[in-house]
Motif scaffolding. Sequence first.
Motif, PDB file in Angstrom:
ATOM      1  N   VAL A 272       0.839  -1.207   0.000  1.00 57.54           N
ATOM      2  CA  VAL A 272       0.000   0.000   0.000  1.00 57.54           C
ATOM      3  C   VAL A 272       0.873   1.256   0.000  1.00 57.54           C
ATOM      4  CG1 VAL A 272      -1.760   1.298   1.255  1.00 57.54           C
ATOM      5  CG2 VAL A 272      -1.862  -1.207   1.196  1.00 57.54           C
ATOM      6  N   VAL A 273       1.889   1.257   0.854  1.00 55.31           N
ATOM      7  CA  VAL A 273       2.728   2.449   1.028  1.00 55.31           C
ATOM      8  C   VAL A 273       3.461   2.820  -0.261  1.00 55.31           C
ATOM      9  CG1 VAL A 273       4.750   3.376   2.241  1.00 55.31           C
ATOM     10  CG2 VAL A 273       3.020   2.078   3.502  1.00 55.31           C
ATOM     11  N   LEU A 274       4.026   1.824  -0.951  1.00 53.90           N
ATOM     12  CA  LEU A 274       4.833   2.110  -2.133  1.00 53.90           C
ATOM     13  C   LEU A 274       4.016   2.511  -3.350  1.00 53.90           C
ATOM     14  CD1 LEU A 274       7.624  -0.592  -1.790  1.00 53.90           C
ATOM     15  CD2 LEU A 274       7.829   1.877  -1.474  1.00 53.90           C
ATOM     16  N   ARG A 275       2.690   2.399  -3.261  1.00 55.14           N
ATOM     17  CA  ARG A 275       1.838   2.938  -4.318  1.00 55.14           C
ATOM     18  C   ARG A 275       1.738   4.456  -4.213  1.00 55.14           C
ATOM     19  NH1 ARG A 275      -1.878  -1.055  -6.625  1.00 55.14           N
ATOM     20  NH2 ARG A 275      -1.524  -3.076  -5.659  1.00 55.14           N
ATOM     21  N   LYS A 276       2.126   5.008  -3.041  1.00 49.27           N
ATOM     22  CA  LYS A 276       1.965   6.437  -2.790  1.00 49.27           C
ATOM     23  C   LYS A 276       3.289   7.166  -2.586  1.00 49.27           C
ATOM     24  CE  LYS A 276      -2.526   5.558  -0.585  1.00 49.27           C
ATOM     25  NZ  LYS A 276      -3.339   5.704   0.658  1.00 49.27           N
ATOM     26  N   LEU A 277       4.298   6.461  -2.082  1.00 53.61           N
ATOM     27  CA  LEU A 277       5.569   7.110  -1.759  1.00 53.61           C
ATOM     28  C   LEU A 277       6.691   6.611  -2.665  1.00 53.61           C
ATOM     29  CD1 LEU A 277       5.436   6.935   2.158  1.00 53.61           C
ATOM     30  CD2 LEU A 277       4.718   8.827   0.676  1.00 53.61           C
ATOM     31  N   HIS A 278       7.721   7.429  -2.815  1.00 55.46           N
ATOM     32  CA  HIS A 278       8.894   7.035  -3.592  1.00 55.46           C
ATOM     33  C   HIS A 278       9.662   5.943  -2.852  1.00 55.46           C
ATOM     34  CE1 HIS A 278      12.849   7.393  -5.595  1.00 55.46           C
ATOM     35  NE2 HIS A 278      12.146   7.849  -6.623  1.00 55.46           N
ATOM     36  N   TRP A 279      10.177   5.001  -3.597  1.00 51.68           N
ATOM     37  CA  TRP A 279      10.802   3.818  -2.998  1.00 51.68           C
ATOM     38  C   TRP A 279      12.072   4.141  -2.204  1.00 51.68           C
ATOM     39  CZ3 TRP A 279      15.812   2.411  -4.270  1.00 51.68           C
ATOM     40  CH2 TRP A 279      16.365   3.008  -5.406  1.00 51.68           C
ATOM     41  N   TYR A 280      12.860   5.143  -2.637  1.00 54.63           N
ATOM     42  CA  TYR A 280      14.175   5.342  -2.034  1.00 54.63           C
ATOM     43  C   TYR A 280      14.114   5.744  -0.558  1.00 54.63           C
ATOM     44  CZ  TYR A 280      18.977   6.959  -1.410  1.00 54.63           C
ATOM     45  OH  TYR A 280      20.251   7.139  -0.939  1.00 54.63           O
ATOM     46  N   PRO A 281      13.346   6.761  -0.167  1.00 52.95           N
ATOM     47  CA  PRO A 281      13.276   7.079   1.271  1.00 52.95           C
ATOM     48  C   PRO A 281      12.653   5.957   2.091  1.00 52.95           C
ATOM     49  CG  PRO A 281      11.710   8.414   0.020  1.00 52.95           C
ATOM     50  CD  PRO A 281      12.585   7.747  -0.975  1.00 52.95           C
ATOM     51  N   VAL A 282      11.724   5.206   1.505  1.00 53.54           N
ATOM     52  CA  VAL A 282      11.120   4.077   2.222  1.00 53.54           C
ATOM     53  C   VAL A 282      12.178   3.019   2.513  1.00 53.54           C
ATOM     54  CG1 VAL A 282       9.432   2.204   2.102  1.00 53.54           C
ATOM     55  CG2 VAL A 282       8.822   4.481   1.270  1.00 53.54           C
ATOM     56  N   MET A 283      12.996   2.687   1.497  1.00 50.99           N
ATOM     57  CA  MET A 283      14.037   1.670   1.678  1.00 50.99           C
ATOM     58  C   MET A 283      15.081   2.121   2.704  1.00 50.99           C
ATOM     59  SD  MET A 283      13.148  -0.763  -0.420  1.00 50.99           S
ATOM     60  CE  MET A 283      11.456  -0.277  -0.138  1.00 50.99           C
ATOM     61  N   ASN A 284      15.476   3.397   2.642  1.00 53.52           N
ATOM     62  CA  ASN A 284      16.448   3.913   3.617  1.00 53.52           C
ATOM     63  C   ASN A 284      15.895   3.842   5.031  1.00 53.52           C
ATOM     64  OD1 ASN A 284      18.626   4.506   1.960  1.00 53.52           O
ATOM     65  ND2 ASN A 284      17.930   6.576   1.506  1.00 53.52           N
ATOM     66  N   GLY A 285      14.635   4.235   5.191  1.00 49.81           N
ATOM     67  CA  GLY A 285      14.009   4.158   6.508  1.00 49.81           C
ATOM     68  C   GLY A 285      13.977   2.742   7.041  1.00 49.81           C
ATOM     69  N   CYS A 286      13.718   1.785   6.144  1.00 49.20           N
ATOM     70  CA  CYS A 286      13.677   0.379   6.555  1.00 49.20           C
ATOM     71  C   CYS A 286      15.051  -0.104   7.025  1.00 49.20           C
ATOM     72  CB  CYS A 286      13.188  -0.486   5.393  1.00 49.20           C
ATOM     73  SG  CYS A 286      11.431  -0.308   5.020  1.00 49.20           S
ATOM     74  N   LEU A 287      16.103   0.267   6.302  1.00 48.14           N
ATOM     75  CA  LEU A 287      17.453  -0.159   6.679  1.00 48.14           C
ATOM     76  C   LEU A 287      17.870   0.453   8.015  1.00 48.14           C
ATOM     77  CD1 LEU A 287      19.127   0.055   3.187  1.00 48.14           C
ATOM     78  CD2 LEU A 287      18.955  -2.017   4.570  1.00 48.14           C
ATOM     79  N   ILE A 288      17.543   1.722   8.212  1.00 47.77           N
ATOM     80  CA  ILE A 288      17.851   2.367   9.492  1.00 47.77           C
ATOM     81  C   ILE A 288      17.069   1.688  10.620  1.00 47.77           C
ATOM     82  CG2 ILE A 288      17.624   4.514  10.806  1.00 47.77           C
ATOM     83  CD1 ILE A 288      18.128   5.991   8.116  1.00 47.77           C
ATOM     84  N   TYR A 385      25.211  -9.263  15.614  1.00 49.14           N
ATOM     85  CA  TYR A 385      25.750  -7.909  15.497  1.00 49.14           C
ATOM     86  C   TYR A 385      26.402  -7.716  14.129  1.00 49.14           C
ATOM     87  CZ  TYR A 385      25.174  -5.957  20.220  1.00 49.14           C
ATOM     88  OH  TYR A 385      24.669  -5.424  21.377  1.00 49.14           O
ATOM     89  N   LEU A 386      26.951  -8.796  13.588  1.00 51.57           N
ATOM     90  CA  LEU A 386      27.642  -8.733  12.303  1.00 51.57           C
ATOM     91  C   LEU A 386      26.698  -8.364  11.159  1.00 51.57           C
ATOM     92  CD1 LEU A 386      30.632  -9.194  11.640  1.00 51.57           C
ATOM     93  CD2 LEU A 386      30.035 -11.496  10.866  1.00 51.57           C
ATOM     94  N   THR A 387      25.390  -8.532  11.354  1.00 49.50           N
ATOM     95  CA  THR A 387      24.436  -8.151  10.300  1.00 49.50           C
ATOM     96  C   THR A 387      24.466  -6.652  10.037  1.00 49.50           C
ATOM     97  OG1 THR A 387      22.626  -7.924  11.903  1.00 49.50           O
ATOM     98  CG2 THR A 387      22.876 -10.061  10.824  1.00 49.50           C
ATOM     99  N   LEU A 388      24.995  -5.873  10.985  1.00 49.51           N
ATOM    100  CA  LEU A 388      25.094  -4.424  10.778  1.00 49.51           C
ATOM    101  C   LEU A 388      26.003  -4.090   9.601  1.00 49.51           C
ATOM    102  CD1 LEU A 388      25.390  -3.249  14.492  1.00 49.51           C
ATOM    103  CD2 LEU A 388      23.423  -2.920  12.974  1.00 49.51           C
ATOM    104  N   VAL A 389      26.973  -4.972   9.310  1.00 44.49           N
ATOM    105  CA  VAL A 389      27.906  -4.714   8.198  1.00 44.49           C
ATOM    106  C   VAL A 389      27.177  -4.751   6.858  1.00 44.49           C
ATOM    107  CG1 VAL A 389      29.983  -5.488   7.005  1.00 44.49           C
ATOM    108  CG2 VAL A 389      29.895  -5.511   9.515  1.00 44.49           C
ATOM    109  N   PRO A 390      26.482  -5.872   6.500  1.00 41.47           N
ATOM    110  CA  PRO A 390      25.758  -5.849   5.219  1.00 41.47           C
ATOM    111  C   PRO A 390      24.632  -4.823   5.189  1.00 41.47           C
ATOM    112  CG  PRO A 390      25.276  -7.865   6.443  1.00 41.47           C
ATOM    113  CD  PRO A 390      26.411  -7.192   7.137  1.00 41.47           C
ATOM    114  N   ILE A 391      24.018  -4.515   6.340  1.00 40.34           N
ATOM    115  CA  ILE A 391      22.985  -3.467   6.360  1.00 40.34           C
ATOM    116  C   ILE A 391      23.583  -2.139   5.918  1.00 40.34           C
ATOM    117  CG2 ILE A 391      21.535  -2.059   7.882  1.00 40.34           C
ATOM    118  CD1 ILE A 391      20.952  -4.597   9.496  1.00 40.34           C
ATOM    119  N   ALA A 392      24.766  -1.808   6.442  1.00 39.96           N
ATOM    120  CA  ALA A 392      25.440  -0.564   6.064  1.00 39.96           C
ATOM    121  C   ALA A 392      25.831  -0.574   4.589  1.00 39.96           C
ATOM    122  CB  ALA A 392      26.672  -0.351   6.938  1.00 39.96           C
ATOM    123  N   VAL A 393      26.297  -1.726   4.109  1.00 44.36           N
ATOM    124  CA  VAL A 393      26.697  -1.820   2.701  1.00 44.36           C
ATOM    125  C   VAL A 393      25.483  -1.665   1.793  1.00 44.36           C
ATOM    126  CG1 VAL A 393      27.751  -3.289   0.947  1.00 44.36           C
ATOM    127  CG2 VAL A 393      28.690  -3.262   3.260  1.00 44.36           C
TER     128      VAL A 393
END
Length: 428
Positions: A272-288, A385-393
């Motif tokens: 629902v959300v991605l039908r209304k919002l641009h994908w890039y800020p949504v993806m960044n918010g998810c990673l953070i 904790y190591l998952t933070l590395v691929p999340i950052a990448v």
Amino acid sequence: MQRRRILFILFLIYFVFAILLNSVGTVILQVINNYGVAKSAASVLEGFKDLPIAVVSFLVASFLPRLGYKRAMLIGLAIVTCACVAMPLVPGFATAKLLFLCVGVAFALVKVSVYSTLGLVATSRKEHAGIMNTLEGFFMVGVLCAYWVFSFFIDSANPRSQSWLNVYWPLAALCALTFLLLLGTRFDERLAAPPAGSTPAQDFAAMLKLFFKPLVCIFVVTAFLYVLIEQSVGTWLPTFNNEILHLPAAMSVQVTSIFAACLAIGRLSAGVVLRKLHWYPVMNGCLIGMGAVVLVALPLTQGVVPDAGITWFNAPAATFLFPLIGLFMAPIYPGINSVMLSSLPQHQHAPMTGLLVIFSALGGTTGSLVTGYVFGAFSGHFAFYLTLVPIAVVLVMLFLFRRAVEGANGGGTQGSAIIGGESPPLGH
């Protein structure tokens, strides 16, 4: 085309395959109990499922536009229908191997075809992203249902009972029903036809050349890293619950279903959300958000002591907090897949999906192996904790991915220039 009917069938196909693919752990347990198969021998069922997905995707993805997506899906459904019928009629470990071999082959045909068909029915990039997330959300609903569907047919009082094989009758019926619904649905696949004058060999070579395009390299690396994260968490969360949080074995597995439920909820919501919002800020918010969950939840797992009377009501807070990472993780994979596919001309959706499936399989295997090694050699805390590395990448790769998409499109919405195709990607 009958748009709504097609979408319903695509969701139903994904739901069915989610149940079959996610049943491998249950079937391993049952063949050990029923047929006296050793654990090491039973574990090969995972390979019978995964290897055909990667191999068949590599070999036939570029050919599917010629065969037709509808025909490919019908073939896949026919294969798994017959395999499901064979399980109760010819019970045995060899039949279980054959079942997962068939499921792997069929899913390779189905996933490439389903992803490619989305480009035929979506009318914009935002709609494509929304449908993609909803589709993957239905897949996770199927994963959740698999636990309950199979458990209904298992006789816990008699581990050697083969009553669990009866689950394959309703599954075969569901596959057959989906086959008939698809057979009676009209598809217009003209936009997906390969370029005039090209040969199957040229189509295959074109798929291989896709990988050397900068945008595609960024995309497959991003998909690889995402699946690495998801698989490392999903595979090792039960062990983490048992060894670090000291939950009982059965509860450790049950709690993991919260992670799967969060993935389902996250993807259906993102639809629902991605039908209304641009994908890039949504993806960044998810990673953070993913990083925040790791940093908040893991410190709460320190110093947890075993408690023989532990239940759902007095379990450590981290038991329920860490699986929430699935809510933030959920939209990323279908989101980036949608951006990539909706940037391509229709005839390149199948070969691109073939590359996606291959690198997803490699990412899943790598994530499971690396996390398992770190878990054993160091600790479960360090492994997660190591998952933070691929999340950052992935955060960096998404920035590069957006620049590559917008640069190839000239900042617009037409994406055929990315690979050099002649036809517009969406909005036909």
